[in-house]
Write an enzyme that holds these catalytic residues in place. Structure first.
Site, mmCIF file in Angstrom:
data_model
loop_
_atom_site.group_PDB
_atom_site.id
_atom_site.type_symbol
_atom_site.label_atom_id
_atom_site.label_comp_id
_atom_site.label_asym_id
_atom_site.label_seq_id
_atom_site.Cartn_x
_atom_site.Cartn_y
_atom_site.Cartn_z
ATOM 1 N N LYS A 71 17.059 20.952 -39.517
ATOM 2 C CA LYS A 71 16.862 21.745 -40.737
ATOM 3 C C LYS A 71 17.757 21.213 -41.867
ATOM 4 O O LYS A 71 17.325 21.108 -43.018
ATOM 5 C CB LYS A 71 17.156 23.228 -40.453
ATOM 6 C CG LYS A 71 16.117 23.876 -39.543
ATOM 7 C CD LYS A 71 16.553 25.248 -39.031
ATOM 8 C CE LYS A 71 15.531 25.805 -38.034
ATOM 9 N NZ LYS A 71 15.928 27.100 -37.458
ATOM 10 N N GLN A 114 20.903 31.091 -36.585
ATOM 11 C CA GLN A 114 20.117 30.491 -35.510
ATOM 12 C C GLN A 114 20.185 31.369 -34.261
ATOM 13 O O GLN A 114 21.257 31.809 -33.857
ATOM 14 C CB GLN A 114 20.653 29.072 -35.215
ATOM 15 C CG GLN A 114 19.786 28.261 -34.272
ATOM 16 C CD GLN A 114 18.412 27.913 -34.834
ATOM 17 O OE1 GLN A 114 18.218 27.790 -36.039
ATOM 18 N NE2 GLN A 114 17.439 27.756 -33.954
ATOM 19 N N ASP A 171 14.261 33.501 -42.753
ATOM 20 C CA ASP A 171 13.558 33.497 -41.468
ATOM 21 C C ASP A 171 12.504 34.603 -41.401
ATOM 22 O O ASP A 171 11.637 34.582 -40.521
ATOM 23 C CB ASP A 171 14.554 33.727 -40.317
ATOM 24 C CG ASP A 171 14.996 32.432 -39.656
ATOM 25 O OD1 ASP A 171 14.186 31.493 -39.591
ATOM 26 O OD2 ASP A 171 16.148 32.379 -39.187
HETATM 27 N N1 GUN Z 1 15.495 30.072 -32.690
HETATM 28 C C1 GUN Z 1 14.306 29.551 -32.334
HETATM 29 N N2 GUN Z 1 13.495 29.455 -33.410
HETATM 30 C C2 GUN Z 1 14.186 29.924 -34.452
HETATM 31 C C3 GUN Z 1 13.891 30.088 -35.849
HETATM 32 O O1 GUN Z 1 12.796 29.782 -36.335
HETATM 33 N N3 GUN Z 1 14.884 30.591 -36.606
HETATM 34 C C4 GUN Z 1 16.085 30.949 -36.087
HETATM 35 N N4 GUN Z 1 16.986 31.465 -36.904
HETATM 36 N N5 GUN Z 1 16.385 30.834 -34.819
HETATM 37 C C5 GUN Z 1 15.445 30.316 -34.014
#
Ligand code: GUN
Length: 281
Positions: free
Chosen positions: A51, A95, A118
């Protein structure tokens, strides 16, 4: 059979985002995304780094807060609070998963809804449920964008979503429902998964179990979206047995190179949406 090329589409989306970012910069606004990673989960670390790299590619400023596994919930909440107040930061991402001693719901609810890139906050999930979304889960909106790019109509289609998690399954089901699909959500307690999948025009599998969806479960001409990601040696595998399913499906996403890159592109898209919200508030 057509492969839904998420990598190519994500690059196209990112090119547009790059232009938008540079337009903001001309106005003296630098879009900023803060990511919080608690502990050393290798998969999470990999995602956060991917990311960050994507942010760099389009010119979004990103900071990565790496916090120790043993951090208290209170300390984590105070980090989020500071980011909520920080005008340089437009988007905040925590995350998941978090360590067990931390209450995930409290953390998700601590992120300001207007910075919740998110789309996990109950405010944003609630707006999606009501059909008036603000931020939508990046994976769900990425899949929708992929379907749109290949002119795959969802209205009136029978869709089976396998996996009912908050990150993908639930928001995906809501988004599809909002677009007029007939949606069935399956999970670990579902009876007769095979028959349900067999009747679907579109199958979205978000479980993380290798080989869960096989060719004999797929209706001829169905669209198959694989959200599963599991590390296997040096490579990653999805939920879908690509070999047997691709001979039945009309469209299918590969793993890797399908849904994953779209998720990241939509995170950048959501970050720009957060910038726009900050300017209109
Ligand atoms: N863990 C697995 N997929 C994601 C996501 O799209 N965002 C976040 N914050 N954590 C994750």
């Amino acid at each position: 059979m057509t492969i839904l090329d998420g990598r190519a589409l994500s690059q196209k989306v990112m090119e547009d985002i790059k232009v938008e970012v540079s337009n903001y910069k001309k106005r003296g606004i630098v879009p900023g995304l803060a990511m919080i990673l608690v502990g050393n989960n290798p998969a999470s670390l990999l995602y956060v780094n991917m990311k960050a790299k994507a942010c760099e590619q389009v010119g979004i400023y990103s900071i990565n807060h790496r916090l120790p596994q043993e951090i208290t919930e209170k300390k984590l909440l105070s980090v989020i609070e500071a980011l909520n107040e920080n005008p340089m930061i437009h988007g905040i991402l925590v995350q998941l998963p978090l360590p067990e001693h931390i209450d995930e719901s409290r953390v998700v609810e601590a992120v300001a809804p207007c910075k919740d890139v998110d789309g996990f906050h109950p405010y944003n999930m609630g707006r999606l449920a009501r059909g008036n979304p603000c931020f939508i889960s990046c994976t769900a909106s990425g899949i929708m964008k992929l379907l749109e790019a290949y002119d795959i109509e969802v209205k009136g289609k029978d869709v089976v979503v396998v996996g009912a998690g908050n990150i993908t399954g639930k928001p995906m089901a809501l988004l599809l429902l909002n677009r007029g699909a007939t949606v069935q959500v399956c999970h670990v307690f579902t009876k007769g998964l095979e028959d349900k999948v067999k009747n679907a025009d579109i199958v979205v599998s978000a479980v993380g179990k290798e080989g869960l969806i096989t060719g004999d479960m797929i209706k001829e001409g169905a669209v198959v979206i694989d959200v599963g990601i599991k590390k296997k040696g040096d490579s990653v595998v999805g939920d879908v047995d690509f070999g047997s399913v691709s001979s039945k499906a009309s469209f299918i996403t590969p793993v890797p190179g399908g849904v994953g890159p779209m998720t990241i592109a939509m995170l950048l898209h959501n970050t720009l949406k957060a910038v726009s919200l900050s300017l209109n508030s």
